[in-house]
Design a protein around this motif. Structure first.
Motif, mmCIF file in Angstrom:
data_model
loop_
_atom_site.group_PDB
_atom_site.id
_atom_site.type_symbol
_atom_site.label_atom_id
_atom_site.label_comp_id
_atom_site.label_asym_id
_atom_site.label_seq_id
_atom_site.Cartn_x
_atom_site.Cartn_y
_atom_site.Cartn_z
ATOM 1 N N GLY A 1 -20.046 33.549 -20.696
ATOM 2 C CA GLY A 1 -20.263 32.792 -21.921
ATOM 3 C C GLY A 1 -21.627 32.129 -21.972
ATOM 4 N N ILE A 2 -22.524 32.550 -21.102
ATOM 5 C CA ILE A 2 -23.863 31.970 -21.036
ATOM 6 C C ILE A 2 -24.788 32.715 -21.998
ATOM 7 C CG2 ILE A 2 -25.868 31.529 -19.542
ATOM 8 C CD1 ILE A 2 -23.416 29.796 -18.869
ATOM 9 N N ALA A 3 -25.425 31.952 -22.881
ATOM 10 C CA ALA A 3 -26.395 32.489 -23.831
ATOM 11 C C ALA A 3 -27.806 32.204 -23.307
ATOM 12 C CB ALA A 3 -26.197 31.841 -25.196
ATOM 13 N N PRO A 4 -28.806 32.854 -23.858
ATOM 14 C CA PRO A 4 -30.179 32.571 -23.430
ATOM 15 C C PRO A 4 -30.541 31.075 -23.473
ATOM 16 C CG PRO A 4 -30.158 34.592 -24.684
ATOM 17 C CD PRO A 4 -28.765 34.009 -24.781
ATOM 18 N N MET A 5 -30.041 30.329 -24.462
ATOM 19 C CA MET A 5 -30.354 28.893 -24.532
ATOM 20 C C MET A 5 -29.786 28.125 -23.339
ATOM 21 S SD MET A 5 -31.949 26.401 -25.896
ATOM 22 C CE MET A 5 -32.409 26.545 -27.591
ATOM 23 N N HIS A 6 -28.625 28.544 -22.836
ATOM 24 C CA HIS A 6 -28.072 27.905 -21.642
ATOM 25 C C HIS A 6 -29.045 28.060 -20.465
ATOM 26 C CE1 HIS A 6 -24.080 28.509 -23.690
ATOM 27 N NE2 HIS A 6 -23.926 27.278 -23.233
ATOM 28 N N ILE A 7 -29.582 29.264 -20.319
ATOM 29 C CA ILE A 7 -30.514 29.537 -19.219
ATOM 30 C C ILE A 7 -31.762 28.672 -19.353
ATOM 31 C CG2 ILE A 7 -31.984 31.286 -18.143
ATOM 32 C CD1 ILE A 7 -29.836 33.368 -19.093
ATOM 33 N N ALA A 8 -32.318 28.623 -20.542
ATOM 34 C CA ALA A 8 -33.532 27.823 -20.768
ATOM 35 C C ALA A 8 -33.278 26.352 -20.452
ATOM 36 C CB ALA A 8 -34.014 27.984 -22.207
ATOM 37 N N ALA A 9 -32.124 25.834 -20.858
ATOM 38 C CA ALA A 9 -31.808 24.421 -20.643
ATOM 39 C C ALA A 9 -31.584 24.118 -19.168
ATOM 40 C CB ALA A 9 -30.581 24.027 -21.459
ATOM 41 N N LEU A 10 -30.823 24.949 -18.472
ATOM 42 C CA LEU A 10 -30.546 24.639 -17.068
ATOM 43 C C LEU A 10 -31.768 24.840 -16.194
ATOM 44 C CD1 LEU A 10 -29.843 26.948 -14.678
ATOM 45 C CD2 LEU A 10 -28.070 27.504 -16.285
ATOM 46 N N GLN A 11 -32.664 25.735 -16.599
ATOM 47 C CA GLN A 11 -33.904 25.934 -15.846
ATOM 48 C C GLN A 11 -34.971 24.900 -16.205
ATOM 49 O OE1 GLN A 11 -34.369 27.914 -13.344
ATOM 50 N NE2 GLN A 11 -32.546 29.171 -13.510
ATOM 51 N N GLY A 12 -34.771 24.215 -17.324
ATOM 52 C CA GLY A 12 -35.776 23.247 -17.756
ATOM 53 C C GLY A 12 -37.001 23.916 -18.355
ATOM 54 N N TYR A 13 -36.825 25.079 -18.969
ATOM 55 C CA TYR A 13 -37.925 25.802 -19.600
ATOM 56 C C TYR A 13 -38.124 25.248 -21.011
ATOM 57 C CZ TYR A 13 -37.371 29.337 -15.875
ATOM 58 O OH TYR A 13 -37.287 29.996 -14.674
ATOM 59 N N ASP A 14 -38.798 24.127 -21.076
ATOM 60 C CA ASP A 14 -38.947 23.397 -22.336
ATOM 61 C C ASP A 14 -39.618 24.233 -23.426
ATOM 62 O OD1 ASP A 14 -37.849 21.317 -20.858
ATOM 63 O OD2 ASP A 14 -39.810 20.462 -20.396
ATOM 64 N N HIS A 15 -40.663 24.963 -23.081
ATOM 65 C CA HIS A 15 -41.354 25.791 -24.077
ATOM 66 C C HIS A 15 -40.448 26.915 -24.583
ATOM 67 C CE1 HIS A 15 -42.013 27.746 -20.218
ATOM 68 N NE2 HIS A 15 -42.354 28.852 -20.845
ATOM 69 N N ILE A 16 -39.584 27.429 -23.741
ATOM 70 C CA ILE A 16 -38.651 28.477 -24.156
ATOM 71 C C ILE A 16 -37.570 27.882 -25.061
ATOM 72 C CG2 ILE A 16 -36.967 30.194 -23.375
ATOM 73 C CD1 ILE A 16 -39.900 30.941 -22.700
ATOM 74 N N ILE A 17 -37.133 26.661 -24.753
ATOM 75 C CA ILE A 17 -36.164 25.981 -25.619
ATOM 76 C C ILE A 17 -36.747 25.864 -27.028
ATOM 77 C CG2 ILE A 17 -35.018 23.761 -26.094
ATOM 78 C CD1 ILE A 17 -34.777 23.441 -23.016
ATOM 79 N N GLN A 18 -38.012 25.509 -27.114
ATOM 80 C CA GLN A 18 -38.652 25.368 -28.417
ATOM 81 C C GLN A 18 -38.773 26.707 -29.137
ATOM 82 O OE1 GLN A 18 -42.071 23.163 -27.009
ATOM 83 N NE2 GLN A 18 -41.138 21.218 -27.605
ATOM 84 N N VAL A 19 -39.078 27.773 -28.413
ATOM 85 C CA VAL A 19 -39.160 29.108 -29.010
ATOM 86 C C VAL A 19 -37.789 29.513 -29.550
ATOM 87 C CG1 VAL A 19 -39.484 31.573 -28.480
ATOM 88 C CG2 VAL A 19 -41.117 29.892 -27.621
ATOM 89 N N LEU A 20 -36.749 29.295 -28.771
ATOM 90 C CA LEU A 20 -35.394 29.642 -29.207
ATOM 91 C C LEU A 20 -34.966 28.791 -30.398
ATOM 92 C CD1 LEU A 20 -33.719 30.134 -25.715
ATOM 93 C CD2 LEU A 20 -34.234 31.920 -27.386
ATOM 94 N N HIS A 21 -35.346 27.521 -30.377
ATOM 95 C CA HIS A 21 -35.008 26.646 -31.511
ATOM 96 C C HIS A 21 -35.683 27.145 -32.789
ATOM 97 C CE1 HIS A 21 -34.113 23.218 -33.940
ATOM 98 N NE2 HIS A 21 -35.366 22.792 -33.953
ATOM 99 N N LYS A 22 -36.946 27.538 -32.684
ATOM 100 C CA LYS A 22 -37.661 28.082 -33.848
ATOM 101 C C LYS A 22 -36.998 29.361 -34.349
ATOM 102 C CE LYS A 22 -42.187 26.179 -32.757
ATOM 103 N NZ LYS A 22 -43.488 26.455 -32.151
ATOM 104 N N ALA A 23 -36.364 30.083 -33.440
ATOM 105 C CA ALA A 23 -35.657 31.314 -33.811
ATOM 106 C C ALA A 23 -34.267 31.008 -34.372
ATOM 107 C CB ALA A 23 -35.541 32.236 -32.600
ATOM 108 N N LYS A 24 -33.969 29.729 -34.497
ATOM 109 C CA LYS A 24 -32.708 29.268 -35.109
ATOM 110 C C LYS A 24 -31.457 29.679 -34.323
ATOM 111 C CE LYS A 24 -34.534 28.286 -39.537
ATOM 112 N NZ LYS A 24 -35.406 27.230 -39.150
ATOM 113 N N VAL A 25 -31.557 29.645 -32.980
ATOM 114 C CA VAL A 25 -30.357 29.920 -32.182
ATOM 115 C C VAL A 25 -29.395 28.744 -32.288
ATOM 116 C CG1 VAL A 25 -31.600 31.383 -30.533
ATOM 117 C CG2 VAL A 25 -31.247 28.972 -30.009
#
Length: 181
Positions: free
Chosen positions: A66-90
């Motif tokens: 049940g892990i989505a790409p946003m889960h990975i970005a958040a647990l890894q602390g990939y802040d720039h990736i979180i922002q990219v995914l947010h812009k993509a409206k995940v």
């Protein structure tokens, strides 16, 4: 592993483009349910995530846990990736099978900036997982620093609301109709 998965893992934008032209399924999952988007996030390939999104890949696709790409970005602390995914409206509140939201994982692993970014994007810090735990509960397992950030965000939210109400009252009292509107 699919050619798209391998290209995403290597950050090979040229190969991704070739695969897109060949109409390859960008959402095809490997044996664990991971997609090219999962591996692109894990490898921090921002340009691949953007290319996958523009090509219509499902950036909310979940693996077997049940892990989505946003889960990975958040647990890894990939802040720039979180922002990219947010812009993509995940979906920022996507739940894993155990009910974990990305913000729960950020709190559990002490990713304070990720918590801030997710909160600023509208994530509710009161959301619970399947066991009734909020990000505060998860942060408690990690450190006082994480708790401090979450409490600061909650307090700031309270004060921001109060300041808006005070400004509105003052504008009303001063007959500043434009501000009230």
């Amino acid at each position: 592993y699919t050619p798209a998965y391998i290209a995403a893992s290597k950050g090979d934008a040229e190969m991704i483009e070739i695969l897109l032209q060949a109409r390859v399924d960008l959402n095809k999952q490997n044996k664990n349910g991971n997609t090219p988007a999962h591996i692109a996030v894990l490898q921090e390939h921002e340009h691949i995530i953007t290319a996958l999104h523009q090509a219509g890949a499902d950036l909310n696709k979940q693996n077997k846990g049940g892990i989505a790409p946003m889960h990975i970005a958040a647990l890894q602390g990939y802040d720039h990736i979180i922002q990219v995914l947010h812009k993509a409206k995940v979906n920022l509140n996507i739940q894993s099978k155990k009910g974990f939201l990305p913000v729960h994982l950020a709190a559990l692993f002490g990713r304070t900036q990720a918590i801030r970014i997710l909160h600023e994007a509208g994530v509710d810090l009161d959301k619970t997982d399947n066991e009734g735990n909020t990000p505060i509960h998860h942060a408690n397992f990690y450190s006082a620093q994480v708790l401090q950030v979450i409490y600061q965000l909650i307090i700031q939210e309270i004060f921001d609301d109060e300041l808006k109400e005070i400004s509105l009252c003052q504008a009303t009292e001063e007959n500043k109709l434009e501000t009230v509107k």
